[in-house]
Each structure stands twice: as C-alpha cells, then as structure tokens.
Motif scaffolding. Sequence first.
Motif, short mmCIF file in Angstrom:
data_model
loop_
_atom_site.label_atom_id
_atom_site.label_comp_id
_atom_site.label_asym_id
_atom_site.label_seq_id
_atom_site.Cartn_x
_atom_site.Cartn_y
_atom_site.Cartn_z
N MET A 62 0.71 -1.30 0.13
CA MET A 62 -0.07 0.06 -0.13
C MET A 62 0.83 1.33 -0.17
SD MET A 62 -2.92 1.26 2.66
CE MET A 62 -1.74 1.59 3.92
N ILE A 63 0.53 2.29 -0.81
CA ILE A 63 1.36 3.44 -1.02
C ILE A 63 0.88 4.31 0.54
CG2 ILE A 63 1.32 5.57 -2.12
CD1 ILE A 63 1.43 4.15 -4.75
N GLY A 76 6.12 3.18 -1.13
CA GLY A 76 5.37 2.00 -1.73
C GLY A 76 5.96 0.55 -1.97
N ASP A 133 2.71 -1.60 -5.82
CA ASP A 133 2.13 -0.34 -5.45
C ASP A 133 2.52 0.65 -6.54
OD1 ASP A 133 0.90 -1.54 -3.30
OD2 ASP A 133 2.53 -0.98 -2.01
N THR A 177 -7.60 3.47 -8.24
CA THR A 177 -6.13 3.74 -7.85
C THR A 177 -5.71 5.00 -7.71
OG1 THR A 177 -5.59 1.36 -9.13
CG2 THR A 177 -3.84 2.89 -8.48
#
Length: 239
Positions: free
Chosen positions: A1-2, A17, A21, A130
Amino acid sequence: MISIQSTEQLTGVQICGDFWDLDELINAIYKVTGDANKYYDYQGPRLRILSVCYKLRHAMLGEHQLEFVSNGVNKNTLTQHELIFPNKNIYFATDILWPEIIFSAIALNDFIDLHLTINNASIWNHEIATIRKFQAAIADCLEQEVKEEDYGVFLTMLQAKSPLTFLFATQYVDALNLEYIQLNKEERKAQLAAFALRLLVEDHEYVALKSLLMEAAIATKQPLHAIQMQLSYPEEILW
C-alpha cells in the motif's frame, strides 16, 4: 500500500510503496491522463503529473530512498509453515515538493472527469480507483499539516471549481515551489494552506505571470506550456 507523509522539514511529502504499488499507480496515471493530443488544452498539467511519475519510476529502480517495512510475518507463522523468510519488505520512496504534489492531486481531478466523459469509462474503473486512493493519501497528509478550518476552505473551493486546470500556466507551480523552498519549517507550517489555495485561485500574481507567458507564446508561436522561464532549483534541497 502506498503511504504519503510529510518530510521532516515540511518541504514536501515522501511517497512510499512497494514495487507493485508504484507500478500500479504509474500505469493508472498514464492510462487516465491519456494521449497528449487528445487533451491538448491540459498538456501543461499532464506533463507536471508525468514528471511526478518519472520520479516514482526512478524510485522503483532504487535510485532514491529505500525503506524496510514490516510485512506481518511473525515467528509463529514461520514455524508453522517451516519457512525461512524476512519479516520486512523493501519499499521504494521519493520526495515531492508540497506545491507540486498538491497541484498534481488537483489536476488529476480534471483527467478523471475527462476519462469518464470522453472514454465513457465506468465510475468503478480500476485506474480511477487507484488514482482516487492516491489523491486521498495526499489529502490525508495535507489535513494533518494545516488547520481544520483552512482544510475545509480548501475542500470547498476544490469542489466548487471545474475544470480546475484548463489552460493552466503550470510555470506558476515552479514559482510556488521556489517560493516555498525559501521558507523555514515554521513558515511552511503557517503558510502551507495558503499555498494550496493559491493553486485554486487565480490571484494577481498568477494572472500577471500568465499574461506575460501568453505574450511570449503568441510572439514565438509556441504553446503556453512550452514557454521556458529562467528559474533554477537549488542543487540540494533540505527535505
């Protein structure tokens, strides 16, 4: 996950990330920002966003910072599955100046709207989801650094204006970047909200700058975004 968090001196944000990611985010942005000729009146903002992607791509190559992040694997899990495995993953990170990342987040709203309209994309589109998650991470980070009422004003103005960056003179982002760099940490803390608002309001400084750039564009028969300003960033930035 960023993850996105402010740098120590509040100069900008660190975007962090794992490889996939960042790859997912970059590909989503390229897909939604589309072809340069299709969105020509947004070419300046498009190039600014892609410059952020450029830094992210180089971060993926390990050319910027590396972070080691816990992956949730514990001793019991390793014993149960008879594995030898590290308990941390490598994350890639890079720093982006605050005015730059705020502008990118704002401009992405326009490209999402364009993508939905021109390409008849679904609101459940994976690339849009996203990017929205990326924008939300930037917004959460900004909210932590400014007063609640200032953040509320920023959101209200953001929602009231559309499109946000049509024929925007993106050279103004450079001017704000350089002005922001010159501040100390306390001044940045006090003025960050104002810098964010200046990206939404065409104040007299922006209008004057765009007028000069338009004159140069007409004289040289170049597009607005292609006009170069004599601005130079410091070789080293204290993040």
